[in-house]
Design a protein around this motif. Structure first.
Motif, short mmCIF file in Angstrom:
data_model
loop_
_atom_site.label_atom_id
_atom_site.label_comp_id
_atom_site.label_asym_id
_atom_site.label_seq_id
_atom_site.Cartn_x
_atom_site.Cartn_y
_atom_site.Cartn_z
N UNK A 28 2.68 1.84 -0.99
CA UNK A 28 3.35 1.41 0.23
C UNK A 28 4.65 0.71 -0.13
N UNK A 29 5.54 0.61 0.85
CA UNK A 29 6.80 -0.10 0.63
C UNK A 29 6.53 -1.56 0.30
N UNK A 30 5.53 -2.13 0.94
CA UNK A 30 5.19 -3.54 0.69
C UNK A 30 4.74 -3.75 -0.75
N UNK A 31 3.89 -2.84 -1.23
CA UNK A 31 3.39 -2.98 -2.60
C UNK A 31 4.52 -2.81 -3.61
N UNK A 32 5.40 -1.84 -3.39
CA UNK A 32 6.50 -1.62 -4.31
C UNK A 32 7.48 -2.78 -4.29
N UNK A 33 7.76 -3.30 -3.10
CA UNK A 33 8.68 -4.43 -2.98
C UNK A 33 8.17 -5.62 -3.78
N UNK A 34 6.89 -5.88 -3.70
CA UNK A 34 6.32 -6.98 -4.46
C UNK A 34 6.37 -6.74 -5.96
N UNK A 56 10.87 -6.71 1.39
CA UNK A 56 10.35 -5.49 2.00
C UNK A 56 11.41 -4.86 2.89
N UNK A 57 12.17 -5.68 3.61
CA UNK A 57 13.21 -5.14 4.49
C UNK A 57 14.27 -4.39 3.71
N UNK A 58 14.59 -4.85 2.52
CA UNK A 58 15.55 -4.16 1.67
C UNK A 58 15.05 -2.76 1.32
N UNK A 59 13.79 -2.67 0.97
CA UNK A 59 13.22 -1.39 0.57
C UNK A 59 13.06 -0.45 1.75
N UNK A 60 12.64 -0.96 2.90
CA UNK A 60 12.46 -0.09 4.07
C UNK A 60 13.79 0.43 4.56
#
Length: 218
Positions: free
Chosen positions: A145-151, A157-161
């Protein structure tokens, strides 16, 4: 399929192209202009107008042969010669172009938009955003997920999404973070961004730039 190519692209028949396209054996590239493509085109063909065609940065996305086509075969032959001169192999073009394709009884997709709406139809591009590559080729297959990758890479998370949505370009820092996590070359993500930006700019301004600037003589 013959793959020996000299100075000119190999001319192949619409019937051969149809069989190869249906079997998924080729990449079919339409070198007509956007309005022509919007009016009618072969299903599955990608659009790369000759007016913004740059052979030295032509993207190679697969190991499949490239088949070029236009309206009657003249522009596709010219584009093929450009690719061959730039060092590309396995370049073919469809003899007779879309005219011969239709004469052979093969189907096309036609515009169904109301008058005046066709200009708003976006062409198909060969170079996706790096965010789309991340989403479709790295996150989805791994179930990330984007959340997992961002961490994992230390970004918001907003940067990645926003990046995956194509609303934010990759910069050197994000490229390094993604490269570290996915074990890619450090400039891999930046190169995807460059190819994407070049393709869009060639499409939007290529003809204007070609008309306005004359190459400096050696």
């Amino acid at each position: 399929m013959a793959e020996d190519i000299a100075k000119d692209p190999v001319a192949v028949s619409p019937q051969e192209v149809s069989r190869w396209l249906e079997a998924g054996e080729i990449v079919l590239v339409d070198v007509r202009e956007t309005k022509e493509y919007d009016h009618e085109h072969i299903s599955g063909a990608l659009l790369l107008p000759l007016s913004s065609f740059e052979a030295d940065v032509f993207p190679v996305l697969t190991g499949k042969p490239v088949v070029l086509h236009c309206a009657i075969g003249k522009r596709s032959a010219a584009a093929g010669r450009m690719l061959i001169k730039a060092g590309h192999a396995r370049v073919l073009h469809m003899d007779g172009g879309l005219t011969a394709w239709k004469a052979a009884g093969l189907g096309v997709e036609e515009a169904i938009d109301p008058p005046g709406e066709a200009d708003n139809v976006a062409p198909l591009f060969l170079c996706p955003t790096p965010g789309a590559v991340l989403r479709e080729e790295y996150l989805a297959p791994a179930g990330l997920t984007a959340e997992a990758l961002a961490g994992a890479i230390g970004v918001a998370v907003s940067t990645l999404t926003r990046f995956m949505a194509g609303e934010r370009a990759v910069d050197a820092e994000l490229s390094l973070r993604l490269a570290r996590y996915f074990s890619t070359a450090s400039d891999f993500w930046l190169q995807l961004q460059i190819e994407h930006d070049l393709e869009r700019t060639r499409h939007a301004l290529g003809e204007t730039i070609r008309a306005a600037i004359r190459p400096r003589a050696a």
